[in-house]
Structures are given as structure tokens and as C-alpha cells.
Write an enzyme that holds these catalytic residues in place. Structure first.
Site, PDB file in Angstrom:
ATOM      1  N   ASN A 153       0.796  -1.235   0.000  1.00 35.23           N
ATOM      2  CA  ASN A 153       0.000   0.000   0.000  1.00 35.23           C
ATOM      3  C   ASN A 153       0.823   1.278   0.000  1.00 35.23           C
ATOM      4  O   ASN A 153       0.343   2.312  -0.447  1.00 35.23           O
ATOM      5  CB  ASN A 153      -1.025  -0.018   1.147  1.00 35.23           C
ATOM      6  CG  ASN A 153      -0.391  -0.124   2.498  1.00 35.23           C
ATOM      7  OD1 ASN A 153       0.731  -0.609   2.636  1.00 35.23           O
ATOM      8  ND2 ASN A 153      -1.089   0.315   3.518  1.00 35.23           N
ATOM      9  N   GLU A 251       4.959  -3.977  12.216  1.00 28.22           N
ATOM     10  CA  GLU A 251       4.019  -2.886  11.899  1.00 28.22           C
ATOM     11  C   GLU A 251       2.806  -3.544  11.267  1.00 28.22           C
ATOM     12  O   GLU A 251       2.802  -3.862  10.077  1.00 28.22           O
ATOM     13  CB  GLU A 251       4.664  -1.904  10.911  1.00 28.22           C
ATOM     14  CG  GLU A 251       5.863  -1.162  11.450  1.00 28.22           C
ATOM     15  CD  GLU A 251       5.512  -0.110  12.500  1.00 28.22           C
ATOM     16  OE1 GLU A 251       4.317   0.101  12.781  1.00 28.22           O
ATOM     17  OE2 GLU A 251       6.450   0.479  13.041  1.00 28.22           O
ATOM     18  N   CYS A 285      -2.980   1.564   6.780  1.00 32.57           N
ATOM     19  CA  CYS A 285      -3.088   0.993   8.130  1.00 32.57           C
ATOM     20  C   CYS A 285      -3.634   1.990   9.132  1.00 32.57           C
ATOM     21  O   CYS A 285      -4.278   1.611  10.104  1.00 32.57           O
ATOM     22  CB  CYS A 285      -1.730   0.478   8.581  1.00 32.57           C
ATOM     23  SG  CYS A 285      -0.457   1.733   8.445  1.00 32.57           S
ATOM     24  N   GLU A 461       9.059   2.961  13.928  1.00 29.23           N
ATOM     25  CA  GLU A 461       9.817   3.390  12.755  1.00 29.23           C
ATOM     26  C   GLU A 461       9.750   4.914  12.715  1.00 29.23           C
ATOM     27  O   GLU A 461       8.685   5.501  12.889  1.00 29.23           O
ATOM     28  CB  GLU A 461       9.199   2.807  11.484  1.00 29.23           C
ATOM     29  CG  GLU A 461       9.333   1.288  11.454  1.00 29.23           C
ATOM     30  CD  GLU A 461       9.011   0.675  10.095  1.00 29.23           C
ATOM     31  OE1 GLU A 461       7.928   0.951   9.563  1.00 29.23           O
ATOM     32  OE2 GLU A 461       9.848  -0.089   9.585  1.00 29.23           O
TER      33      GLU A 461
HETATM   34  P1  NAD Z   1      -0.148  -9.322   4.086  1.00 21.45           P
HETATM   35  O1  NAD Z   1       0.288  -9.613   5.480  1.00 21.45           O
HETATM   36  O2  NAD Z   1      -1.004 -10.285   3.399  1.00 21.45           O
HETATM   37  O3  NAD Z   1       1.127  -9.084   3.169  1.00 21.45           O
HETATM   38  C1  NAD Z   1       2.146  -8.165   3.532  1.00 21.45           C
HETATM   39  C2  NAD Z   1       3.432  -8.616   2.879  1.00 21.45           C
HETATM   40  O4  NAD Z   1       3.831  -9.831   3.459  1.00 21.45           O
HETATM   41  C3  NAD Z   1       3.293  -8.859   1.380  1.00 21.45           C
HETATM   42  O5  NAD Z   1       4.478  -8.440   0.757  1.00 21.45           O
HETATM   43  C4  NAD Z   1       3.161 -10.379   1.299  1.00 21.45           C
HETATM   44  O6  NAD Z   1       3.641 -10.875   0.079  1.00 21.45           O
HETATM   45  C5  NAD Z   1       4.087 -10.759   2.430  1.00 21.45           C
HETATM   46  N1  NAD Z   1       3.898 -12.090   2.955  1.00 21.45           N
HETATM   47  C6  NAD Z   1       2.807 -12.884   2.916  1.00 21.45           C
HETATM   48  N2  NAD Z   1       3.071 -14.071   3.481  1.00 21.45           N
HETATM   49  C7  NAD Z   1       4.357 -14.009   3.889  1.00 21.45           C
HETATM   50  C8  NAD Z   1       5.229 -14.894   4.557  1.00 21.45           C
HETATM   51  N3  NAD Z   1       4.841 -16.113   4.917  1.00 21.45           N
HETATM   52  N4  NAD Z   1       6.494 -14.486   4.807  1.00 21.45           N
HETATM   53  C9  NAD Z   1       6.910 -13.242   4.476  1.00 21.45           C
HETATM   54  N5  NAD Z   1       6.135 -12.366   3.851  1.00 21.45           N
HETATM   55  C10 NAD Z   1       4.885 -12.730   3.576  1.00 21.45           C
HETATM   56  O7  NAD Z   1      -0.821  -7.891   4.134  1.00 21.45           O
HETATM   57  P2  NAD Z   1      -1.458  -7.051   2.933  1.00 21.45           P
HETATM   58  O8  NAD Z   1      -2.882  -7.396   2.828  1.00 21.45           O
HETATM   59  O9  NAD Z   1      -0.651  -7.069   1.728  1.00 21.45           O
HETATM   60  O10 NAD Z   1      -1.260  -5.603   3.570  1.00 21.45           O
HETATM   61  C11 NAD Z   1      -2.229  -5.028   4.330  1.00 21.45           C
HETATM   62  C12 NAD Z   1      -1.951  -5.134   5.797  1.00 21.45           C
HETATM   63  O11 NAD Z   1      -0.762  -4.437   6.111  1.00 21.45           O
HETATM   64  C13 NAD Z   1      -3.056  -4.459   6.573  1.00 21.45           C
HETATM   65  O12 NAD Z   1      -3.349  -5.206   7.710  1.00 21.45           O
HETATM   66  C14 NAD Z   1      -2.421  -3.116   6.948  1.00 21.45           C
HETATM   67  O13 NAD Z   1      -2.995  -2.498   8.058  1.00 21.45           O
HETATM   68  C15 NAD Z   1      -1.010  -3.532   7.188  1.00 21.45           C
HETATM   69  N6  NAD Z   1      -0.116  -2.382   7.125  1.00 21.45           N
HETATM   70  C16 NAD Z   1       0.451  -1.950   8.287  1.00 21.45           C
HETATM   71  C17 NAD Z   1       1.260  -0.824   8.284  1.00 21.45           C
HETATM   72  C18 NAD Z   1       1.907  -0.324   9.536  1.00 21.45           C
HETATM   73  O14 NAD Z   1       2.876   0.424   9.437  1.00 21.45           O
HETATM   74  N7  NAD Z   1       1.439  -0.681  10.717  1.00 21.45           N
HETATM   75  C19 NAD Z   1       1.501  -0.145   7.082  1.00 21.45           C
HETATM   76  C20 NAD Z   1       0.901  -0.635   5.921  1.00 21.45           C
HETATM   77  C21 NAD Z   1       0.097  -1.758   5.955  1.00 21.45           C
END
Ligand code: NAD
Length: 481
Positions: A153, A251, A285, A461
Site C-alpha cells: 500500500n 508494523e 493501516c 519506525e
Molecule cells: P499481508 O500480510 O497479506 O502481506 C504483507 C506482505 O507480506 C506482502 O508483501 C506479502 O507478500 C508478504 N507475505 C505474505 N506471506 C508471507 C510470509 N509467509 N512471509 C513473508 N512475507 C509474507 O498484508 P497485505 O494485505 O498485503 O497488507 C495489508 C496489511 O498491512 C493491513 O493489515 C495493513 O494495516 C497492514 N499495514 C500496516 C502498516 C503499519 O505500518 N502498521 C503499514 C501498511 C500496511
């Protein structure tokens, strides 16, 4: 037909294909066309990247902080110079409207610039000893090889936060961006490489995550992981990082409450809320999601929010007049449809949006959606929607609203609107959140610590705390008699 870009892995200062020759496709979510491919890193590529990062660490930790700072500053300048092209890549691959994409790249420049300064400010303590011949010191040293995993995102900001902090601290890093953000991350990595970073200090592994993360997590060489993504994946990574006792930053998701007290101006709050809520289609997020509006204002707030939302333009984010682009993929589009359907079944009232927009036959578009009559026990109020849903409910007292705002697993961002200093203080202290913004919507600034509590994760961060996520402390006891 758009030209299809290919993104290679970056290992030990070289751009190279995956050993297997495998590739993944990146689809423009506005057109559903393949616009790029990225090499699919496997176990052997990941092992090469770990070995390179180990060598890179040996070099980089010996580079004086002022020199590290100069390289970071140059990378920030290169990113600023390339901002327009990189922002267009963000639009193509992730669907984010161009002005927001450009804003994201500029935020990343600020983050890298901030950490260029932080590199020069790493300092410990000196305490008087237990005798006149003794001094007690704390020294900070780089934690070692780091790995950063990021979500789609913010495909430039999220890797920048990890890369800049790690490099400022003297660590080397392996980046594994989200599939959709691979080409964007490659352009970011190129800025660091062009800025003169020695080979192996920064490495990029693209492709599906499992083999990459399995190999990284199993390696005792990697001493630190920083993950931005969902709670479910974060929990898996925490468990596996425990095997080699890695330092961890998480995060994770959020479900931000917005508390509009009785003394706030509901129209003014709605004017800001429409921008904050539908930025990047709610795929943020810290997106404001659960709107708790004092009973005195419920109708005025909803009316103003609906009117402002009706003025938003949906379409391909390359058009500078567009406010709302597509969701990232079909899976997220279906998730939004299901969430709205379930919320209506549970008693919610859709007062705006709630479906795919008419007239857009291609692309993962979903209307900005406003739902009233929501209750805290509904599924959508308990689980992060991570999409363009604004959920509105009412409240009567401060005690009631903070209890309800805190009654979810998440604790990332929160927003409070009031003209009373006393009420502001009381609400801020009662909210369980890593970030509280009063009378505004900005919860992410390079100079402030970003992160959550509870299931939203741990570690910070940015700000003056961010660099410590990549530093170990050494107690140095000096005797000189
Ligand atoms: P996701 O957890 O499905 O994926 C995030 C990343 O992790 C992607 O690059 C995905 O390919 C990778 N991933 C998936 N399985 C993995 C594994 N087994 N090992 C390592 N990496 C793996 O999340 P998403 O749907 O892509 O992103 C949205 C989520 O991220 C929401 O919950 C959002 O709130 C959160 N987010 C948090 C922050 C923050 O700073 N707190 C910022 C942005 C997004």
C-alpha cells in the site's frame, strides 16, 4: 499496450535474474493488464543475498557515520530527482492516484533525509563509576544483517523506513517488497546503489514470499527482521524468528477510531475525513475507519460526509483529477463486496456507495462507501476492513466512547476532535493506540515514532527512536587504575 518492464533481483551490487528463471507478473489494477514482471527469488537466490549482506555488513559497519550520512543524503536527492517517474510506476503497479503517489515519494525523501541525520546522532551514555578509577559507558552498535518485508500500500515509503534506518545504523539489509510493489522498490534500491552504497549492503529479492522468508527466517546470519503487513502473517513471522532469536519490529494492521466530541464542528471534521478516509482507497493501516460521532451531531456529520464523498472522482489514477483509484486486486474487491453484504445482513445501512461503480468495466474499482447503524459487535467493526468503508456510530459519554474505541485487538492510529483541552487530554490518555492525532489527520511524520500497541505490533519506525530498532547496546565497563 503498455511496455512491460522486467525487474531483476539485486544481489551483491548486481542486477540478476533468478537462478530458476522464474518470474511473477504485476497487473495494473486499473486496467487488469500485465505491466511488469519480476524475478521469482528462490532458496538459492536468497542464500546468495544473505551471503552478500554478510559481506556488505563487514564493510558498512566500518564506514564512519558521517560518511554513511552522506550516502543516505545522496540517495534522498536521487529519489527526489526521479520522483515523477517513480510516482508513475506506483500508479501503474499499485493504482494509487498520481498526486498521492507523488506525495508518497516525497515522504520517502523526507524519511531518508531524516535518517541521514540520525546516522550522525547515535550516542550512548557515560556514568560515573563505582570508584574513581572506573567509568561506565553504553555504546550502540549495528545489530547485523537486517531483512525488511513490506506491504503493497506504500510501496516506496514502507521499504524506505526500513532501509534508511538500517543503513543509518550501520546494518546491511535484504528487502523483500510486496509482489505488486516490486518495480517501485527496485527503483528505490537503485537510488541507494547509485548513491555509492558498497556491494552487498542493500539487496532486493522479489517474488512470492514463502521460500524467501523461510530461508531468511531460518538463517542465523540475519539478526533482525522488520515486517509491515497483516496481523496473521506478522504472527507467523514472530514465531519463526524465535528459533534464531532475531530482533523483531512488527508494523501490523489497524482499525482506527475517530472520536467526534459534542463541542467539535461536524462539517469541518467531515471535510477532512473524506480525504483521510478515502486516501489510497482506505488501503492504509492508519485509515480512519470507526467513526464515533456524538449523538448531538450524528446526522449533520453523516450528511456532510456523504455530500463530500459524492464529489470524489473514481478512475485510473494516471488522470490527475482522479481521487479514488482501484483496489489492489480482485481478491480485495471481493472482500469489500462480502464485507458490505455481511454488514447489511447484520443491520447496517449503506448511505453511500457499497458496490462496484457503474461504467467501469475493467479494473478493481469499488465505490467509497459510508455505512450507518453499525454496532460494535458486527464483524466489520471487529476486523480491519483495509478498504474504502467509513462506519458511523453514535455515543453519549467519554467513558462509553473510549471503552468502545479500545474494544478491538488493534491499537495503531486514532483521531480525536474537540475544542476542549481537558477533553483532549482525557481522551488521549484513555485511548489504547500508538498514535493519537487531535483535531487533524496526520499520524505519520518522518520525525515522529510510527507504530502500534496490542495486535498492531511493536517497535517504532521514524523519529529519534527508529534507529534503535537496528542497534544493539553494549555496556562497556572501563577500569583504569
Ligand atoms: P499481508 O500480510 O497479506 O502481506 C504483507 C506482505 O507480506 C506482502 O508483501 C506479502 O507478500 C508478504 N507475505 C505474505 N506471506 C508471507 C510470509 N509467509 N512471509 C513473508 N512475507 C509474507 O498484508 P497485505 O494485505 O498485503 O497488507 C495489508 C496489511 O498491512 C493491513 O493489515 C495493513 O494495516 C497492514 N499495514 C500496516 C502498516 C503499519 O505500518 N502498521 C503499514 C501498511 C500496511
Amino acid at each position: 499496450m503498455t511496455n512491460i518492464l522486467h525487474v531483476d533481483l539485486f544481489i551483491n551490487g548486481q542486477w540478476q535474474g533468478a537462478i530458476s528463471g522464474g518470474k511473477i507478473e504485476i497487473v495494473n489494477p486499473a486496467t487488469e493488464e500485465v505491466v511488469a514482471t519480476a524475478s521469482q527469488a528462490g532458496r538459492a537466490d536468497t542464500e546468495m543475498a544473505i551471503a552478500a549482506a554478510r559481506q556488505g555488513l563487514a564493510i558498512w559497519r566500518q564506514v564512519a557515520p558521517w560518511e554513511r550520512s552522506a550516502v543516505l543524503r545522496k540517495a534522498a536527492r536521487l529519489l527526489a530527482e526521479r520522483a515523477t517517474d517513480i510516482a508513475r510506476r506506483v500508479v501503474l503497479d499499485c493504482g494509487k492516484p498520481i498526486t498521492q503517489s507523488l506525495g508518497e515519494v516525497r515522504s520517502a525523501v523526507e524519511i531518508i533525509d531524516w535518517f541521514a541525520d540520525e546516522a550522525r546522532r547515535i550516542s550512548g551514555e557515560v556514568l560515573a563509576g563505582r570508584s574513581m578509577h572506573n567509568r561506565l559507558h553504553t555504546l550502540y552498535e549495528p545489530v547485523g544483517v537486517a531483512a525488511g518485508f513490506t506491504a503493497f500500500n506504500f510501496p516506496i515509503v514502507l521499504p524506505s523506513r526500513k532501509i534508511a534506518a538500517a543503513l543509518a545504523a550501520g546494518c546491511s539489509i535484504i528487502c523483500r517488497p510486496a509482489e505488486e510493489g516490486s518495480a517501485c522498490a527496485a527503483e528505490l534500491v537503485r537510488c541507494f546503489s547509485d548513491a555509492g552504497l558498497p556491494a552487498g549492503v542493500i539487496n532486493l529479492l522479489t517474488g512470492r514470499p514463502e521460500e524467501i522468508s523461510d530461508t531468511i527466517l531460518a538463517s542465523p546470519v540475519v539478526r533482525k527482521i522488520s515486517f509491515t503487513g497483516s496481523v496473521a502473517v506478522g504472527q507467523q513471522l514472530i514465531r519463526r524468528a524465535a528459533d534464531s532469536v532475531k530482533k523483531v519490529t512488527m508494523e501490523l494492521g489497524g482499525h482506527a477510531p475517530v472520536i467526534v466530541h459534542a463541542d467539535a464542528d461536524p462539517e469541518k471534521v467531515a471535510a477532512g475525513a473524506v480525504v483521510a478516509k478515502f486516501r489510497n482507497n482506505g488501503q492504509v493501516c492508519v485509515s480512519p475507519t470507526r467513526f464515533f460521532v456524538h449523538h448531538a451531531h450524528g446526522e449533520r456529520f453523516t450528511k456532510a460526509l456523504v455530500e463530500a464523498t459524492a464529489r470524489l472522482k473514481i478512475g485510473n489514477g494516471m488522470d490527475p483529477a482522479v481521487d479514488i483509484g482501484p483496489l489492489i486486486n480482485r481478491r480485495r474487491l471481493q472482500a469489500m463486496e462480502q464485507m458490505v453484504e455481511k454488514t447489511v445482513e447484520e443491520g447496517g445501512t449503506v448511505v453511500f456507495g457499497g458496490k462496484r461503480p457503474a461504467g467501469l468495466n475493467k479494473g478493481y474499482f469499488f465505490e467509497p462507501t459510508i455505512i450507518t447503524n453499525v454496532r460494535d459487535d458486527m464483524s466489520v467493526m471487529q476486523h480491519e476492513p483495509f478498504g474504502p468503508l467509513a462506519l458511523i456510530t453514535g455515543f453519549a459519554t467519554l467513558e462509553e466512547v473510549v471503552e468502545r474505541a479500545n474494544a478491538v485487538d488493534y491499537g495503531l492510529a486514532s483521531y480525536v476532535f474537540t475544542n476542549s483541552l481537558q477533553l483532549a487530554h482525557q481522551t488521549v490518555s484513555a485511548l489504547q493506540a500508538g498514535i493519537v492525532t487531535v483535531n487533524g489527520w496526520s499520524g505519520s511524520l518522518a520525525e515522529m515514532p510510527f507504530g502500534g500497541v496490542k495486535y498492531s505490533g511493536y517497535g517504532r519506525e521514524g523519529g529519534s527512536l527508529g534507529i534503535f530498532e537496528y542497534l544493539d547496546v553494549k555496556f562497556f565497563n572501563l577500569n583504569f587504575d
